[in-house]
Design an enzyme around this catalytic site. Structure first.
Site, PDB file in Angstrom:
ATOM      1  N   HIS A 220     -19.551 -57.489  27.261  1.00 27.55           N
ATOM      2  CA  HIS A 220     -20.174 -58.045  26.051  1.00 27.55           C
ATOM      3  C   HIS A 220     -19.225 -57.807  24.872  1.00 27.55           C
ATOM      4  O   HIS A 220     -18.551 -56.774  24.805  1.00 27.55           O
ATOM      5  CB  HIS A 220     -21.532 -57.382  25.804  1.00 27.55           C
TER       6      HIS A 220
ATOM      7  N   GLU B  17     -20.288 -66.714  24.953  1.00 27.13           N
ATOM      8  CA  GLU B  17     -20.902 -66.294  23.694  1.00 27.13           C
ATOM      9  C   GLU B  17     -19.836 -66.247  22.597  1.00 27.13           C
ATOM     10  O   GLU B  17     -19.079 -65.268  22.510  1.00 27.13           O
ATOM     11  CB  GLU B  17     -21.484 -64.886  23.828  1.00 27.13           C
TER      12      GLU B  17
ATOM     13  N   GLY C 118     -25.699 -62.859  16.620  1.00 20.85           N
ATOM     14  CA  GLY C 118     -26.440 -62.148  15.574  1.00 20.85           C
ATOM     15  C   GLY C 118     -26.239 -62.679  14.168  1.00 20.85           C
ATOM     16  O   GLY C 118     -26.594 -62.029  13.195  1.00 20.85           O
TER      17      GLY C 118
ATOM     18  N   SER D 202     -27.122 -66.343  18.870  1.00 22.58           N
ATOM     19  CA  SER D 202     -28.179 -66.872  17.994  1.00 22.58           C
ATOM     20  C   SER D 202     -29.032 -67.956  18.665  1.00 22.58           C
ATOM     21  O   SER D 202     -29.394 -68.951  18.029  1.00 22.58           O
ATOM     22  CB  SER D 202     -27.587 -67.396  16.685  1.00 22.58           C
TER      23      SER D 202
ATOM     24  N   GLY E 169     -30.234 -62.273  22.436  1.00 28.18           N
ATOM     25  CA  GLY E 169     -30.240 -60.936  21.855  1.00 28.18           C
ATOM     26  C   GLY E 169     -31.434 -60.735  20.952  1.00 28.18           C
ATOM     27  O   GLY E 169     -32.568 -60.579  21.402  1.00 28.18           O
TER      28      GLY E 169
HETATM   29  P1  PGA Z   1     -28.004 -62.816  19.539  1.00 27.77           P
HETATM   30  O1  PGA Z   1     -27.178 -61.980  20.627  1.00 27.77           O
HETATM   31  O2  PGA Z   1     -28.961 -63.684  20.304  1.00 27.77           O
HETATM   32  O3  PGA Z   1     -28.686 -61.790  18.696  1.00 27.77           O
HETATM   33  O4  PGA Z   1     -27.017 -63.626  18.778  1.00 27.77           O
HETATM   34  C1  PGA Z   1     -26.766 -62.534  21.833  1.00 27.77           C
HETATM   35  C2  PGA Z   1     -25.931 -61.541  22.594  1.00 27.77           C
HETATM   36  O5  PGA Z   1     -25.193 -60.785  21.965  1.00 27.77           O
HETATM   37  O6  PGA Z   1     -26.016 -61.440  23.828  1.00 27.77           O
END
Ligand code: PGA
Length: 232
Positions: free
Chosen positions: A91, A158, A164, A196, A217
């Protein structure tokens, strides 16, 4: 046949132990219903894993090593004993804050394979790399850890700048990257999108791309938000 999408909830360290247990125990029944048509995997922190029953769990990380003198680490062998079938690997937060390199990730993947756990390899570019057109080059280097892999893995694309932040790439862009990865990997692996994710984006991606699911997330920490995404 209707496509079965993956919905992987990554709680990160957003929730405390008590909150995670509450989230899981309050929603076991609804998750069972949602799991009839979807593949739902919840990744809480290690401390909660042994206590959650009736929900398919994934881990957020695992040790590079097997069992042994590695203080503070959790081996893939322990995860397998808890019936964990999936584990996030690489990650961007682990790459950024814990200096994980391709070399570490190769070791983790090896440990997971030994214990019949499917790695979910996270890859993605920074905003600068996105802006300067370097995405494919960056992904290619990150995917290098799979050169010797012959077993099942899942790839989660990602973009770091979408994690985030509430910012997301255009659907066409995600589609282009999906096709790039898919071609590179000879159509062998499932490919998820993360960054997101919300109901609206999930709906659009299901409609306009061949994406196999989502890594979620922040939104997953609210069961109602998570459910909306699953039902999108
Ligand atoms: P997020 O995170 O949905 O808060 O953007 C996704 C992730 O980091 O796996």
């Amino acid at each position: 046949m209707k496509k079965q999408y993956f919905f992987v909830a990554n709680f990160k360290s957003y929730l405390t132990f008590k909150e995670e247990i509450k989230w899981c125990s309050n929603n076991v029944k609804e998750l069972a219903i949602l799991s009839q048509d979807n593949k739902i995997i919840i990744c809480p922190s290690f401390v909660s894993m042994g206590l959650v029953k009736g929900i398919e769990l994934g881990a957020q990380n695992c040790s590079n090593f097997g069992v042994g003198a590695y203080t503070g680490e959790i081996s893939a062998e322990s995860l397998a004993q808890l019936d964990i079938k999936y584990c996030l690997v690489g990650h961007s937060e682990r790459r950024q804050y814990f200096n994980e390199t391709n070399e570490n990730l190769e070791k983790k993947i090896e440990q997971l394979f030994k214990n019949n756990i499917v790695p979910i390899l996270c890859i993605g570019e920074s905003h600068q790399e996105y802006l300067t057109g370097k995405t494919q080059e960056v992904l290619l280097a990150q995917l290098n850890v799979l050169k010797k892999v012959s077993k099942e893995i899942i790839i989660a694309y990602e973009p770091i700048w979408a994690i985030g932040t509430g910012l997301t790439p255009e659907v066409e862009y995600i589609d282009k990257i999906y096709n790039f990865i898919n071609k590179l990997m000879d159509n062998k692996y499932k490919i998820l999108y993360g960054g997101s994710v919300n109901q609206d984006l999930a709906q659009k991606l299901k409609q306009f791309t061949k994406i196999d699911g989502f890594l979620i997330g922040k939104a997953s920490t609210s069961f109602q938000e998570f459910k909306k995404i699953v039902l999108s």
